[in-house]
Enzyme design. Sequence first.
Site, PDB file in Angstrom:
ATOM      1  N   TYR A  38       0.912  -1.325   0.244  1.00 28.68           N
ATOM      2  CA  TYR A  38       0.003  -0.028   0.072  1.00 28.68           C
ATOM      3  C   TYR A  38       1.010   1.498   0.026  1.00 28.68           C
ATOM      4  O   TYR A  38       0.494   2.251  -0.557  1.00 28.68           O
ATOM      5  CB  TYR A  38      -0.958  -0.055   1.111  1.00 28.68           C
ATOM      6  CG  TYR A  38      -2.001  -1.003   1.277  1.00 28.68           C
ATOM      7  CD1 TYR A  38      -2.047  -1.886   0.372  1.00 28.68           C
ATOM      8  CD2 TYR A  38      -2.849  -1.348   2.501  1.00 28.68           C
ATOM      9  CE1 TYR A  38      -3.055  -3.175   0.362  1.00 28.68           C
ATOM     10  CE2 TYR A  38      -3.601  -2.420   2.671  1.00 28.68           C
ATOM     11  CZ  TYR A  38      -3.689  -3.300   1.577  1.00 28.68           C
ATOM     12  OH  TYR A  38      -4.366  -4.210   1.498  1.00 28.68           O
ATOM     13  N   LYS A 217     -12.339   0.259   4.630  1.00 31.36           N
ATOM     14  CA  LYS A 217     -11.476   1.498   4.375  1.00 31.36           C
ATOM     15  C   LYS A 217     -12.339   2.683   4.355  1.00 31.36           C
ATOM     16  O   LYS A 217     -13.454   2.963   3.709  1.00 31.36           O
ATOM     17  CB  LYS A 217     -10.761   1.369   2.806  1.00 31.36           C
ATOM     18  CG  LYS A 217      -9.744   2.302   2.721  1.00 31.36           C
ATOM     19  CD  LYS A 217     -10.474   3.308   1.362  1.00 31.36           C
ATOM     20  CE  LYS A 217      -9.160   4.517   1.126  1.00 31.36           C
ATOM     21  NZ  LYS A 217      -9.992   5.313   0.190  1.00 31.36           N
TER      22      LYS A 217
HETATM   23  P1  NAP Z   1     -14.328  -1.311   1.092  1.00 30.83           P
HETATM   24  O1  NAP Z   1     -13.940  -1.259   2.446  1.00 30.83           O
HETATM   25  O2  NAP Z   1     -15.202  -2.335   0.709  1.00 30.83           O
HETATM   26  O3  NAP Z   1     -14.688  -0.152   0.315  1.00 30.83           O
HETATM   27  C1  NAP Z   1     -13.960   1.204   0.438  1.00 30.83           C
HETATM   28  C2  NAP Z   1     -14.775   2.434  -0.246  1.00 30.83           C
HETATM   29  O4  NAP Z   1     -16.073   2.608   0.595  1.00 30.83           O
HETATM   30  C3  NAP Z   1     -14.080   3.791  -0.152  1.00 30.83           C
HETATM   31  O5  NAP Z   1     -14.157   4.339  -1.585  1.00 30.83           O
HETATM   32  C4  NAP Z   1     -14.629   4.377   0.816  1.00 30.83           C
HETATM   33  O6  NAP Z   1     -14.724   5.843   0.535  1.00 30.83           O
HETATM   34  C5  NAP Z   1     -16.174   3.989   0.845  1.00 30.83           C
HETATM   35  N1  NAP Z   1     -16.584   4.127   2.293  1.00 30.83           N
HETATM   36  C6  NAP Z   1     -16.043   3.822   3.223  1.00 30.83           C
HETATM   37  N2  NAP Z   1     -17.188   3.872   4.223  1.00 30.83           N
HETATM   38  C7  NAP Z   1     -18.107   4.217   3.792  1.00 30.83           C
HETATM   39  C8  NAP Z   1     -19.481   4.957   4.097  1.00 30.83           C
HETATM   40  N3  NAP Z   1     -19.831   4.599   5.579  1.00 30.83           N
HETATM   41  N4  NAP Z   1     -20.401   5.517   3.174  1.00 30.83           N
HETATM   42  C9  NAP Z   1     -19.973   5.508   2.034  1.00 30.83           C
HETATM   43  N5  NAP Z   1     -18.735   5.230   1.624  1.00 30.83           N
HETATM   44  C10 NAP Z   1     -17.935   4.499   2.243  1.00 30.83           C
HETATM   45  O7  NAP Z   1     -12.994  -1.551  -0.128  1.00 30.83           O
HETATM   46  P2  NAP Z   1     -11.251  -1.984   0.175  1.00 30.83           P
HETATM   47  O8  NAP Z   1     -10.521  -0.601   0.533  1.00 30.83           O
HETATM   48  O9  NAP Z   1     -10.999  -2.643  -0.892  1.00 30.83           O
HETATM   49  O10 NAP Z   1     -11.364  -3.056   1.449  1.00 30.83           O
HETATM   50  C11 NAP Z   1     -10.903  -2.675   2.842  1.00 30.83           C
HETATM   51  C12 NAP Z   1      -9.649  -2.852   3.420  1.00 30.83           C
HETATM   52  O11 NAP Z   1      -9.474  -4.420   3.283  1.00 30.83           O
HETATM   53  C13 NAP Z   1      -8.537  -2.285   2.508  1.00 30.83           C
HETATM   54  O12 NAP Z   1      -8.692  -0.880   2.446  1.00 30.83           O
HETATM   55  C14 NAP Z   1      -7.288  -3.119   2.781  1.00 30.83           C
HETATM   56  O13 NAP Z   1      -6.974  -2.597   4.120  1.00 30.83           O
HETATM   57  C15 NAP Z   1      -7.977  -4.588   2.920  1.00 30.83           C
HETATM   58  N6  NAP Z   1      -7.683  -5.168   1.509  1.00 30.83           N
HETATM   59  C16 NAP Z   1      -6.984  -6.356   1.426  1.00 30.83           C
HETATM   60  C17 NAP Z   1      -6.940  -7.156   0.325  1.00 30.83           C
HETATM   61  C18 NAP Z   1      -5.924  -8.470   0.443  1.00 30.83           C
HETATM   62  O14 NAP Z   1      -5.566  -8.774  -0.529  1.00 30.83           O
HETATM   63  N7  NAP Z   1      -5.714  -8.882   1.694  1.00 30.83           N
HETATM   64  C19 NAP Z   1      -7.416  -6.657  -0.818  1.00 30.83           C
HETATM   65  C20 NAP Z   1      -8.353  -5.549  -0.841  1.00 30.83           C
HETATM   66  C21 NAP Z   1      -8.651  -4.926   0.377  1.00 30.83           C
HETATM   67  P3  NAP Z   1     -13.745   6.934   1.372  1.00 30.83           P
HETATM   68  O15 NAP Z   1     -12.220   6.174   1.213  1.00 30.83           O
HETATM   69  O16 NAP Z   1     -13.621   8.117   0.607  1.00 30.83           O
HETATM   70  O17 NAP Z   1     -13.911   7.038   2.846  1.00 30.83           O
END
Ligand code: NAP
Length: 260
Positions: A38, A217
């Site tokens: 990241y 996130k």
């Molecule tokens: P996510 O958490 O499903 O979605 C993040 C998105 O949702 C961002 O655009 C965020 O916007 C928005 N958001 C968050 N809370 C919200 C709310 N209450 N209302 C409206 N929109 C909201 O996606 P992700 O980042 O892919 O997954 C979460 C975490 O999992 C990652 O950050 C990472 O730490 C981890 N991850 C790990 C892997 C792996 O391979 N192990 C892969 C993917 C992800 P804003 O940022 O503008 O708030």
Amino acid sequence: MPVLGLGTWENTDPEDCANAVKTALEMGYRHIDTAQIYGNEAEVGEGLAAADVDRDDIFLATKVWIDELSYDDVIESTRESLDKLGVEYVDLLYIHWPAREYEPEETLDAFNELVEEGLTKRIGISNFEPDQVREAVELSDAPIFANQIELHPLLPQEELRDACAEEDVEIVAYSPLARGEVFNVPTLTEIAEKHDVSEAQVSLAWLREKGVTAIPKATSEGHIRDNWESLSLKLDDEDIDAIDTIETVDRRVDPGFAPW
Ligand code: NAP
């Protein structure tokens, strides 16, 4: 492991990232998820240092990237991660993907060495399929604590969850808001309206109901708070059934080196 954490993938603006971590910790979050790839471990570290919360009260996780999975690279790159994060240990260190330099025995030996040295409290795996979970459990001296996988109402991963349960491996749900797609699912919107909450909260409460830890996130204080408030949302059986029977399947993270 705290059941709700803060994800930080793509939170690469230095100020935004440090602020999000500090804001979340001061709101009550005690679980922060980052990864070498990241490129924000230093900013996450800044947020940890700026928050008025003791290091020992925080569950901090990072992940070793697929280019760093030979024995020596695991050790060296983890030391660099700790340096950037400004901590002496992490609570959970994941193998980010079973890909590229991943050699089950060699990689897990190095992770076990890091446990012995006290640089990580626990070993995690991420994006492992059932057979790979069983193999890692078999090969590792220290327990495999968790498998971090994509999991949300559009990708319920029942078979993989069952396989992990059989091996006593916890599940951490990544992309728990389906990277924003949960806002476009009518079933989730209906349930959200019924409880006067957001679709994000509905998805997070559903995951909690399944015994899964989630790491959404979020960057702004509003999103960080909205997700935190999911902890007070109790879905009823009818809601859970409706979510369990959503037929649309949508995997959001699918790189070429994925094992499926
Ligand atoms: P996510 O958490 O499903 O979605 C993040 C998105 O949702 C961002 O655009 C965020 O916007 C928005 N958001 C968050 N809370 C919200 C709310 N209450 N209302 C409206 N929109 C909201 O996606 P992700 O980042 O892919 O997954 C979460 C975490 O999992 C990652 O950050 C990472 O730490 C981890 N991850 C790990 C892997 C792996 O391979 N192990 C892969 C993917 C992800 P804003 O940022 O503008 O708030």
